[in-house]
Design a protein around this motif. Structure first.
Motif, PDB file in Angstrom:
ATOM      1  N   GLY A   1      55.513  33.174  29.713  1.00 45.63           N
ATOM      2  CA  GLY A   1      54.098  32.703  29.082  1.00 45.63           C
ATOM      3  C   GLY A   1      52.967  33.591  29.324  1.00 45.63           C
ATOM      4  O   GLY A   1      52.928  34.649  30.015  1.00 45.63           O
ATOM      5  N   THR A   2      52.036  33.235  28.749  1.00 44.36           N
ATOM      6  CA  THR A   2      50.562  33.880  28.891  1.00 44.36           C
ATOM      7  C   THR A   2      49.899  33.776  30.098  1.00 44.36           C
ATOM      8  O   THR A   2      49.582  32.629  30.393  1.00 44.36           O
TER       9      THR A   2
ATOM     10  N   ALA B   1      42.371  33.521  34.866  1.00 43.12           N
ATOM     11  CA  ALA B   1      43.171  33.858  36.387  1.00 43.12           C
ATOM     12  C   ALA B   1      43.500  35.361  36.347  1.00 43.12           C
ATOM     13  O   ALA B   1      43.284  35.807  37.296  1.00 43.12           O
ATOM     14  N   LEU B   2      43.543  36.033  35.073  1.00 37.58           N
ATOM     15  CA  LEU B   2      43.755  37.419  34.991  1.00 37.58           C
ATOM     16  C   LEU B   2      42.310  38.145  35.526  1.00 37.58           C
ATOM     17  O   LEU B   2      42.342  39.069  36.199  1.00 37.58           O
TER      18      LEU B   2
ATOM     19  N   MET C   1      50.686  37.781  44.096  1.00 41.93           N
ATOM     20  CA  MET C   1      49.589  36.636  44.180  1.00 41.93           C
ATOM     21  C   MET C   1      50.168  35.379  43.374  1.00 41.93           C
ATOM     22  O   MET C   1      51.184  35.678  42.777  1.00 41.93           O
ATOM     23  N   VAL C   2      49.574  34.544  43.618  1.00 45.82           N
ATOM     24  CA  VAL C   2      49.871  33.245  43.136  1.00 45.82           C
ATOM     25  C   VAL C   2      48.605  32.853  42.403  1.00 45.82           C
ATOM     26  O   VAL C   2      47.459  32.761  43.127  1.00 45.82           O
TER      27      VAL C   2
ATOM     28  N   THR D   1      42.991  29.131  36.558  1.00 45.91           N
ATOM     29  CA  THR D   1      41.842  29.521  36.571  1.00 45.91           C
ATOM     30  C   THR D   1      41.226  30.637  37.710  1.00 45.91           C
ATOM     31  O   THR D   1      40.326  31.304  37.451  1.00 45.91           O
ATOM     32  N   HIS D   2      42.312  30.724  38.657  1.00 47.76           N
ATOM     33  CA  HIS D   2      42.067  31.463  39.784  1.00 47.76           C
ATOM     34  C   HIS D   2      43.027  31.974  40.468  1.00 47.76           C
ATOM     35  O   HIS D   2      43.966  31.280  40.449  1.00 47.76           O
TER      36      HIS D   2
END
Length: 183
Positions: A24-25, A30-31, A60-61, A65-66
């Motif tokens: 998935g994208t 989040a990026l 990282m998780v 959104t973040h």
């Protein structure tokens, strides 16, 4: 650095978001929350919408959104993935920190698992193990933090007796001595 994009029925054209080869994208929001020097590694989407992202120095998780959680590689004890159930599990070295558990969207997170294994293995300096009479595995390990400092830990796969606990601490002390670490 650029993460790779996999075309799926839901995502068939290249866009400005980065994506994992399998899973998935990664949403732009989040990026944007991922430090630029930690981008570029593989990642996988979990069924609950979280993403596991491999960075150079950290895992990282994120959610859509973040950044939700992260840890340095020496803080990871191990990660596993069950092909039958697609369950991903990351266990932290700190015993009271809850494991990260979720089902992957993809059916083969090979790139993610290889990179996690490599990153964790890079922190391990030496390990000594034994198996107790009840079958529990005990490991004394010396690992290197990102700042180069060495530390040791004893990890068990289950409950152990007081005698085995003493044996484990003796093994840890011997390992520290072999590596010239102060007790």
């Amino acid at each position: 650095m650029r993460l790779f994009k996999r075309d799926t029925p839901e995502t068939t054209q290249q866009d400005s978001t980065d994506a994992s080869p399998q899973g998935g994208t990664l949403p732009s929001a989040a990026l944007a929350d991922i430090p630029k020097d930690q981008r570029g590694g593989p990642y996988e989407e979990l069924e609950d919408g979280r993403f596991i992202v491999v960075g150079r120095n950290i895992i990282m998780v994120t959610d859509a959104t973040h950044l939700v959680d992260s840890g340095l590689w020496h803080e990871v004890q191990y990660a596993s993935w069950d092909a039958r159930t697609r369950q991903f599990r990351l266990v932290w070295s700190q015993p009271d920190r809850p494991a990260l558990v979720g089902k992957t969207i993809s059916d083969n997170p090979q790139s993610l698992m290889e990179k996690i294994t490599h990153r964790v293995d890079d922190t391990i300096v030496a390990t000594r193990r034994f198996v107790t009479s009840t079958g529990a595995s005990v490991a004394a390990t010396v690992r290197r933090r990102v700042d180069g400092e060495l530390f040791s830990a004893v990890v068990t796969s289950g409950p152990i007796s007081d005698a085995d606990q003493e044996k484990a601490y003796e093994l840890e002390a011997k390992l520290r001595e072999e590596l010239g670490m102060d007790s």
